[in-house]
Design an enzyme around this catalytic site. Structure first.
Site, mmCIF file in Angstrom:
data_model
loop_
_atom_site.group_PDB
_atom_site.id
_atom_site.type_symbol
_atom_site.label_atom_id
_atom_site.label_comp_id
_atom_site.label_asym_id
_atom_site.label_seq_id
_atom_site.Cartn_x
_atom_site.Cartn_y
_atom_site.Cartn_z
ATOM 1 N N TYR A 1 0.816 -1.217 0.000
ATOM 2 C CA TYR A 1 0.000 0.000 0.000
ATOM 3 C C TYR A 1 0.852 1.271 0.000
ATOM 4 O O TYR A 1 0.333 2.354 -0.275
ATOM 5 C CB TYR A 1 -0.919 0.045 1.228
ATOM 6 C CG TYR A 1 -1.872 -1.110 1.369
ATOM 7 C CD1 TYR A 1 -2.112 -1.997 0.320
ATOM 8 C CD2 TYR A 1 -2.544 -1.327 2.566
ATOM 9 C CE1 TYR A 1 -2.978 -3.059 0.464
ATOM 10 C CE2 TYR A 1 -3.428 -2.382 2.720
ATOM 11 C CZ TYR A 1 -3.632 -3.250 1.676
ATOM 12 O OH TYR A 1 -4.499 -4.311 1.837
ATOM 13 N N HIS B 1 1.073 -11.369 1.875
ATOM 14 C CA HIS B 1 0.011 -10.654 1.158
ATOM 15 C C HIS B 1 -0.622 -11.491 0.043
ATOM 16 O O HIS B 1 -1.814 -11.392 -0.215
ATOM 17 C CB HIS B 1 0.561 -9.345 0.576
ATOM 18 C CG HIS B 1 -0.498 -8.322 0.353
ATOM 19 N ND1 HIS B 1 -0.250 -6.975 0.370
ATOM 20 C CD2 HIS B 1 -1.825 -8.422 0.130
ATOM 21 C CE1 HIS B 1 -1.361 -6.298 0.164
ATOM 22 N NE2 HIS B 1 -2.334 -7.163 0.003
#
Length: 272
Positions: free
Chosen positions: A44, A102
């Site tokens: 992110y 992730h």
């Protein structure tokens, strides 16, 4: 109760794709509303800003639950631990409450990255570990590869996508699911059923969707920058959907509206 559920109170404030003042302001509102669980990721590119916002909020460390995720590019012996340490530096923390992988690695050999994740846990970089975007078979394999319990598999989960296979794997492996894209990035609001059901409970369509997820045994991860929406997303613990309403919503999963696939993310596996 699973530690992830305990620490998050089943509701987490997601930070993607927020940055800068927008992120800081949204986290401040979320904290005022009652959120104490916050989710970020190396991917992110907002871990430092998340850490700055948390520092400004000034909570005692044991009051909050912070989750971050290791980028697949860092799934190597050389990069994994240093990347996790860099995440802690950016977050201004000695440890994260939950460290996730992730995505599965391209090629889907999950053993090396799981063992590196377990090493990060052993070094005290994370109190708990988990995964994200694992298939049911990956979940079954994971519990055989490492001994450290995985506290969650964070996946796309909303009532326009049938995830019964993953729910069955969660029950089989003891790895609970947590959701992202909980309202299918707004797609659920195109279906009148959620608003219709909401009116009978004095709740919004979005709250009905989130409550359905919770009653499936899945914790929720939501993001908004608007106070009204942040408040509504948090205010989903004071009602229970009836079995008939749950069944009506279950029927919508056959819509099979999937947001995250190989066309969007190169690490996306072949979904169950």
């Amino acid at each position: 109760m699973n530690i992830y559920f305990q620490k998050t109170n089943q509701r987490t404030f997601g930070t993607f794709p927020l940055t800068g003042d927008e992120l800081r302001d949204a986290m401040k509102i979320a904290a005022e509303v009652g959120y104490r669980s916050f989710d970020t990721a190396q991917m992110y590119e907002n871990e430092k800003e998340t850490g700055d916002a948390l520092a400004e909020l000034g909570f005692d460390r044991d009051e909050i639950c912070v989750t971050t995720k290791v980028h697949p590019d860092n799934f190597t012996e050389e990069a994994f631990i240093p990347s996790a340490e860099e995440s802690l530096k950016k977050l201004q923390l000695d440890y994260v409450d939950v460290l996730l992988l992730h995505w599965p690695p391209i090629g889907e050999d999950i053993a090396p990255s799981l063992k590196l994740l377990e090493q990060a846990h052993a070094k005290g970089l994370a109190k708990n570990i988990g995964v994200s975007n694992y298939t049911a078979q990956m979940m079954r394999d994971a519990v055989k590869i490492i001994d450290t319990p995985l506290v969650t598999n964070q996946v796309e989960f909303h009532p326009l996508l049938n995830q019964d296979t993953l729910l069955a794997a969660a029950a089989e492996t003891g790895i609970p699911l947590s959701s992202y894209c909980s309202v299918a990035r707004g797609e659920v609001f195109k279906h009148s059923i959620f608003d219709e059901i909401g009116k009978t409970y004095g709740k919004t369509a979005g709250q009905v969707v989130l409550r359905w997820i919770l009653q499936k045994g899945v914790s929720i991860n939501t993001m908004s920058t608007k106070r009204a929406n942040i408040d509504a997303n948090f205010d989903v613990m004071d009602f229970t959907l009836s079995s008939s309403d749950m069944a009506r919503i279950d029927a919508k999963t056959h819509t099979e509206y999937r947001i995250v696939g190989e066309d969007l993310v190169p690490w996306a596996p072949k979904w169950d």
